[in-house]
Write a protein that holds these residues in place. Structure first.
Motif, PDB file in Angstrom:
ATOM      1  N   SER A  50      36.131 -41.650 -22.151  1.00  8.27           N
ATOM      2  CA  SER A  50      36.634 -42.861 -22.814  1.00  8.27           C
ATOM      3  C   SER A  50      35.682 -43.145 -23.967  1.00  8.27           C
ATOM      4  N   GLY A  51      36.110 -44.003 -24.894  1.00  8.97           N
ATOM      5  CA  GLY A  51      35.314 -44.230 -26.087  1.00  8.97           C
ATOM      6  C   GLY A  51      35.523 -43.106 -27.094  1.00  8.97           C
ATOM      7  N   PHE A  52      34.867 -43.201 -28.256  1.00 10.54           N
ATOM      8  CA  PHE A  52      35.036 -42.175 -29.271  1.00 10.54           C
ATOM      9  C   PHE A  52      33.859 -42.138 -30.224  1.00 10.54           C
ATOM     10  N   ILE A  53      33.731 -40.999 -30.918  1.00 12.77           N
ATOM     11  CA  ILE A  53      32.566 -40.681 -31.725  1.00 12.77           C
ATOM     12  C   ILE A  53      33.008 -40.302 -33.138  1.00 12.77           C
ATOM     13  N   SER A  54      32.297 -40.814 -34.145  1.00 13.41           N
ATOM     14  CA  SER A  54      32.572 -40.447 -35.536  1.00 13.41           C
ATOM     15  C   SER A  54      31.585 -39.371 -35.983  1.00 13.41           C
ATOM     16  N   LEU A  55      32.101 -38.372 -36.702  1.00 18.20           N
ATOM     17  CA  LEU A  55      31.263 -37.349 -37.316  1.00 18.20           C
ATOM     18  C   LEU A  55      31.093 -37.748 -38.781  1.00 18.20           C
ATOM     19  N   VAL A  56      29.854 -37.982 -39.183  1.00 20.82           N
ATOM     20  CA  VAL A  56      29.568 -38.583 -40.485  1.00 20.82           C
ATOM     21  C   VAL A  56      28.676 -37.665 -41.332  1.00 20.82           C
ATOM     22  N   ILE A  57      29.082 -37.481 -42.577  1.00 23.42           N
ATOM     23  CA  ILE A  57      28.314 -36.679 -43.529  1.00 23.42           C
ATOM     24  C   ILE A  57      27.572 -37.602 -44.511  1.00 23.42           C
ATOM     25  N   GLU A  79      30.306 -26.486 -32.174  1.00 28.16           N
ATOM     26  CA  GLU A  79      29.569 -25.505 -32.970  1.00 28.16           C
ATOM     27  C   GLU A  79      28.597 -24.691 -32.120  1.00 28.16           C
ATOM     28  N   LEU A  80      28.312 -25.149 -30.897  1.00 21.79           N
ATOM     29  CA  LEU A  80      27.441 -24.394 -29.995  1.00 21.79           C
ATOM     30  C   LEU A  80      28.069 -23.064 -29.590  1.00 21.79           C
ATOM     31  N   VAL A  81      29.393 -22.960 -29.766  1.00 28.03           N
ATOM     32  CA  VAL A  81      30.081 -21.691 -29.507  1.00 28.03           C
ATOM     33  C   VAL A  81      29.511 -20.597 -30.405  1.00 28.03           C
ATOM     34  N   LEU A  82      28.998 -20.983 -31.581  1.00 26.61           N
ATOM     35  CA  LEU A  82      28.473 -20.023 -32.555  1.00 26.61           C
ATOM     36  C   LEU A  82      27.028 -19.630 -32.269  1.00 26.61           C
ATOM     37  N   GLY A  83      26.442 -20.203 -31.237  1.00 29.02           N
ATOM     38  CA  GLY A  83      25.062 -19.871 -30.903  1.00 29.02           C
ATOM     39  C   GLY A  83      24.105 -20.975 -31.302  1.00 29.02           C
ATOM     40  N   GLU A  84      23.011 -20.598 -31.956  1.00 25.97           N
ATOM     41  CA  GLU A  84      21.952 -21.553 -32.310  1.00 25.97           C
ATOM     42  C   GLU A  84      22.290 -22.316 -33.591  1.00 25.97           C
ATOM     43  N   ALA A  85      23.500 -22.769 -33.711  1.00 21.29           N
ATOM     44  CA  ALA A  85      23.948 -23.440 -34.940  1.00 21.29           C
ATOM     45  C   ALA A  85      23.363 -24.848 -35.053  1.00 21.29           C
ATOM     46  N   LYS A  86      23.014 -25.233 -36.285  1.00 25.38           N
ATOM     47  CA  LYS A  86      22.570 -26.593 -36.547  1.00 25.38           C
ATOM     48  C   LYS A  86      23.781 -27.434 -36.937  1.00 25.38           C
ATOM     49  N   THR A  87      23.796 -28.663 -36.477  1.00 19.96           N
ATOM     50  CA  THR A  87      24.949 -29.519 -36.746  1.00 19.96           C
ATOM     51  C   THR A  87      24.944 -29.985 -38.208  1.00 19.96           C
ATOM     52  N   PRO A  88      26.098 -29.962 -38.883  1.00 18.78           N
ATOM     53  CA  PRO A  88      26.159 -30.359 -40.296  1.00 18.78           C
ATOM     54  C   PRO A  88      26.377 -31.860 -40.503  1.00 18.78           C
ATOM     55  N   TRP A  89      26.471 -32.644 -39.419  1.00 13.91           N
ATOM     56  CA  TRP A  89      26.774 -34.067 -39.547  1.00 13.91           C
ATOM     57  C   TRP A  89      25.962 -34.890 -38.556  1.00 13.91           C
ATOM     58  N   ARG A  90      26.043 -36.215 -38.742  1.00 15.41           N
ATOM     59  CA  ARG A  90      25.542 -37.146 -37.731  1.00 15.41           C
ATOM     60  C   ARG A  90      26.715 -37.536 -36.842  1.00 15.41           C
ATOM     61  N   ALA A  91      26.451 -37.718 -35.561  1.00 17.62           N
ATOM     62  CA  ALA A  91      27.484 -38.147 -34.637  1.00 17.62           C
ATOM     63  C   ALA A  91      27.145 -39.556 -34.159  1.00 17.62           C
ATOM     64  N   LEU A  92      28.002 -40.527 -34.499  1.00 18.74           N
ATOM     65  CA  LEU A  92      27.771 -41.929 -34.158  1.00 18.74           C
ATOM     66  C   LEU A  92      28.836 -42.418 -33.192  1.00 18.74           C
ATOM     67  N   VAL A  93      28.421 -43.104 -32.147  1.00 19.01           N
ATOM     68  CA  VAL A  93      29.384 -43.680 -31.208  1.00 19.01           C
ATOM     69  C   VAL A  93      30.083 -44.841 -31.888  1.00 19.01           C
ATOM     70  N   GLN A  94      31.381 -44.701 -32.038  1.00 18.69           N
ATOM     71  CA  GLN A  94      32.187 -45.723 -32.714  1.00 18.69           C
ATOM     72  C   GLN A  94      32.870 -46.643 -31.711  1.00 18.69           C
ATOM     73  N   GLY A  95      33.194 -46.098 -30.539  1.00 19.02           N
ATOM     74  CA  GLY A  95      33.802 -46.883 -29.467  1.00 19.02           C
ATOM     75  C   GLY A  95      33.066 -46.605 -28.174  1.00 19.02           C
TER      76      GLY A  95
END
Length: 232
Positions: A50-57, A79-95
């Motif tokens: 429940s709740g939701f998350i915004s991906l922010v650049i 993106e973890l499916v790709l291995g040691e990938a770094k995330t390209p965004w911030r993830a903020l809890v919106q709900g």
């Protein structure tokens, strides 16, 4: 009773689901909490119930811009499916809400041990790539009113309720537009009886009317998700 399990976890075969959940822990999604930082590796993968998350650049000195939204239909950390990938965004809890989370190292290991899980997550990553391409086109070509209607519908879907907390300032940041534009569009929606808004509390009064005001990207986004997640 409303279903509050994560949709991806629901799609796993029963035995795989049981093994996977045994490796997860419950985690509360606290409003405005930052779950990932751009340019760093994720410490965990998150599966909202429940709740939701915004991906922010964040780009240079410009205000942040939302490029994706994650609710119980998806996960944070594909993106973890790709291995040691770094995330390209911030993830903020919106709900605010709850989720399952799993350590990133454990997650990568378990993907190799559970082919059904890995296949599902690869499709999830494909959905994310397609949706972000669609979001980029929407931002470029569609007017504020249509984009606001789409954003409100997406938020309502993930909130699993007809009301949720959000400020006009936050919406303007997520849409990458000036607040005055959001205020005008929201006022028009309120005048037409589509929404009710007071001091950060928004309620959808006429969902069908809001769908009529939205751009075609809302339905296209849902269709993309259905088609790509159904692929074998």
């Amino acid at each position: 009773m409303q279903n509050t399990e994560n949709h991806l976890i629901e799609l796993l075969p029963k035995t795989v689901r049981k093994r996977f959940l045994a490796l997860c822990e419950p985690f509360e999604l606290v409003l405005s909490a930052e779950l990932s930082v751009r340019g760093t590796q994720l410490s965990h993968a998150y599966f909202p119930r429940s709740g939701f998350i915004s991906l922010v650049i964040d780009i240079d000195s410009h205000p942040p811009l939302e490029v994706g939204m994650v609710g119980r239909e998806a996960m944070l950390g594909s993106e973890l499916v790709l291995g040691e990938a770094k995330t390209p965004w911030r993830a903020l809890v919106q709900g605010a809400g709850s989720c399952w989370r799993i350590d990133a190292q454990v997650f990568r290991k378990v993907m190799e041990e559970m082919p059904a899980l890995k296949d599902l997550l690869q499709r999830t990553l494909m959905v994310r790539l397609h949706q972000q391409s669609l979001a980029s086109a929407c931002e470029r070509f569609h007017p504020i009113g249509q984009r606001l209607a789409r954003w409100l519908l997406m938020s309502q879907d993930r909130a699993q309720a007809d009301h949720f907390h959000v400020t006009q300032e936050f919406i303007s940041l997520m849409l990458g537009v000036r607040r005055v534009g959001v205020t005008k569009a929201a006022s028009d929606f309120q005048k037409d009886g589509l929404i009710e808004y007071h001091r950060g509390e928004l309620k959808v009064l006429d969902r069908a009317g809001l769908e009529a005001e939205s751009c075609s990207c809302y339905e296209a986004d849902k269709l993309l998700h259905s088609e790509l997640m159904a692929m074998k």
